[in-house]
Design a protein around this motif. Structure first.
Motif, PDB file in Angstrom:
ATOM      1  N   ASP A  11       0.835  -1.213   0.000  1.00 10.59           N
ATOM      2  CA  ASP A  11       0.000   0.000   0.000  1.00 10.59           C
ATOM      3  C   ASP A  11       0.866   1.258   0.000  1.00 10.59           C
ATOM      4  O   ASP A  11       0.422   2.328   0.434  1.00 10.59           O
ATOM      5  CB  ASP A  11      -0.923   0.014   1.219  1.00 10.59           C
ATOM      6  CG  ASP A  11      -1.951  -1.103   1.185  1.00 10.59           C
ATOM      7  OD1 ASP A  11      -2.378  -1.487   0.079  1.00 10.59           O
ATOM      8  OD2 ASP A  11      -2.328  -1.600   2.262  1.00 10.59           O
ATOM      9  N   GLY A  12       2.065   1.158  -0.529  1.00  7.42           N
ATOM     10  CA  GLY A  12       2.983   2.284  -0.521  1.00  7.42           C
ATOM     11  C   GLY A  12       3.700   2.404   0.808  1.00  7.42           C
ATOM     12  O   GLY A  12       3.435   1.657   1.753  1.00  7.42           O
ATOM     13  N   GLY A  13       4.644   3.351   0.877  1.00  2.39           N
ATOM     14  CA  GLY A  13       5.432   3.494   2.095  1.00  2.39           C
ATOM     15  C   GLY A  13       5.819   4.936   2.344  1.00  2.39           C
ATOM     16  O   GLY A  13       5.154   5.872   1.897  1.00  2.39           O
ATOM     17  N   ALA A  14       6.938   5.116   3.027  1.00  2.00           N
ATOM     18  CA  ALA A  14       7.360   6.453   3.458  1.00  2.00           C
ATOM     19  C   ALA A  14       7.664   7.389   2.298  1.00  2.00           C
ATOM     20  O   ALA A  14       7.554   8.603   2.436  1.00  2.00           O
ATOM     21  CB  ALA A  14       8.576   6.347   4.373  1.00  2.00           C
ATOM     22  N   LEU A  15       8.051   6.850   1.150  1.00  7.87           N
ATOM     23  CA  LEU A  15       8.286   7.715  -0.003  1.00  7.87           C
ATOM     24  C   LEU A  15       7.014   8.460  -0.391  1.00  7.87           C
ATOM     25  O   LEU A  15       7.066   9.607  -0.837  1.00  7.87           O
ATOM     26  CB  LEU A  15       8.808   6.901  -1.188  1.00  7.87           C
ATOM     27  CG  LEU A  15      10.258   6.450  -1.091  1.00  7.87           C
ATOM     28  CD1 LEU A  15      10.554   5.419  -2.178  1.00  7.87           C
ATOM     29  CD2 LEU A  15      11.213   7.628  -1.199  1.00  7.87           C
ATOM     30  N   ALA A  16       5.891   7.817  -0.203  1.00  3.70           N
ATOM     31  CA  ALA A  16       4.612   8.443  -0.561  1.00  3.70           C
ATOM     32  C   ALA A  16       3.986   9.184   0.617  1.00  3.70           C
ATOM     33  O   ALA A  16       3.429  10.271   0.444  1.00  3.70           O
ATOM     34  CB  ALA A  16       3.645   7.380  -1.070  1.00  3.70           C
TER      35      ALA A  16
END
Length: 380
Positions: free
Chosen positions: A324-329
């Protein structure tokens, strides 16, 4: 085992959460985790301790401040853990060890960071943003240049970094639109949603200039604002109880954890050795793990770790990684990010209905040269 997991929205430093302070962010996550645990187990469980990760202050015992701000009984103590970006994971690991050693009460663990209110330090009459990660005589790079050096070391070009960053944003956008973050987020002061992911990143990626061109062998550089995380404010907390106290509540059993040091010149690779040690200790392989969370401080750092663990191949990124995406997003509230990874695993595995025995893995790299990894398993 973990029977509840909550986090605040993640907001860019100086933004919508900047007025609340670190104890306010911590209190919101702690109260919600405790309330969820009471609902899950069907009874109020006495809080034995609060253990929170934090990197930058503003000082004092953030866990105790958060416990008081949350309105817990005055007898509830607090302990603040500093493993830099691995602090939130270290706090959860410490809480699990305490329960394993015989603590019969609930422990709330996680992390909180308000980059907006982090103080400047002063030494020799000069202000500086952070303390040393390593003493004199050892490499002590800033994290951006360290990511640049790792990209060069592992031959990770800008195209690969931009593609990974875009993956994170696209996955996070899909998760946000489908409501997969809703159950884990506790609103703070009218803020209900994360600041990220960014819209239109694909069009913007090529326009970002390198942040540290002098760190690259050719003087060009590949690490940009587009493939790096945003410094952020946020908090996360999980409620851990002995297995005998869960009363049928589903959750995550902490199977094991490991922390390993590495070369401080390349701190981003720390999770590799930590994961390898953890898997060896628990006799689990990566093939046995259904969900993986890594703190995506920089695309270069994440790609280096994933490549070394066999989770990045010529066919792309293993779909189990930050699905579900991570810290970059979403952003990177330093001391909270490792705990946010556990909250994400709770959503991906427990809230989603994954069967008992399903395993999840969280990991984080640490400034100064360390890696932290923690393995969990669904219990129903």
């Amino acid at each position: 085992m973990i029977v509840a997991a909550r986090r605040t929205p993640i907001s860019t430093a100086g933004g919508r959460l900047s007025r609340f302070g670190v104890e306010g962010l911590a209190a919101a996550a702690l109260r919600s985790a405790a309330a969820d645990a009471a609902i899950a187990t069907g009874r109020d469980i006495a809080v034995g301790d609060v253990i929170l990760g934090n990197c930058m202050g503003p000082g004092g015992n953030i866990a105790r401040l958060g416990a008081l701000a949350a309105g817990f009984d005055l007898t509830v103590p607090g302990m603040t853990v500093d493993r830099q970006c691995g602090s939130g994971l270290a706090a959860v690991a410490t809480a699990a060890d305490a329960i394993r050693a015989g603590e019969a009460r609930m422990i709330l663990a996680g992390g909180a960071e308000s980059a907006s209110t982090a103080p400047l330090r002063i030494a020799d009459g000069r202000a500086y943003p952070r303390a040393a990660f390593a003493p004199a005589g050892f490499p002590d790079p800033e994290m951006g240049p360290a990511a640049e050096a790792l990209a060069a070391h592992d031959d990770i070009d800008r195209g690969a970094q931009d593609a990974y960053a875009l993956r994170s944003h696209n996955l996070a956008r899909a998760a946000e639109l489908s409501g997969r973050f809703d159950a884990e987020i506790v609103p703070v002061g009218g803020v209900h949603h994360d600041d990220g992911p960014r819209d239109g990143l694909e069009r913007m990626l090529s326009r970002f200039a390198p942040l540290h061109p002098g760190q690259a062998p050719d003087g060009v550089g590949t690490v940009t604002a587009g493939n790096s995380c945003r410094i952020s404010d946020g908090a996360a907390a999980v409620a851990l109880v002995p297995a005998s106290a869960r009363r049928g509540a589903p959750g995550l059993a902490v199977i094991g954890h490991a922390t390993v040091g590495c070369d401080p010149a390349l701190p981003g690779v720390g999770p590799v050795a930590a994961v390898e040690r953890l898997l060896g200790m628990t006799r689990v392989t990566l093939d046995d793990v259904a969900a993986i969370e890594i703190v995506e401080a920089f695309a270069a750092q994440a790609l280096a770790v994933l490549g070394r663990l066999g989770l990045r191949t010529g066919e792309g990124i293993d779909p189990r990684v930050c699905a579900d995406g991570g810290a970059l997003a979403l952003g990177h509230p330093w001391g909270a990010s490792g705990a946010i990874g556990i909250v994400r695993l709770f959503s991906r595995l427990v809230r989603s209905g994954a069967p008992a025995g399903t395993r999840g893995l969280a990991m984080a790299a640490v400034g100064g040269g360390m890696g932290v990894a923690l393995l969990v398993e669904v219990v129903r």
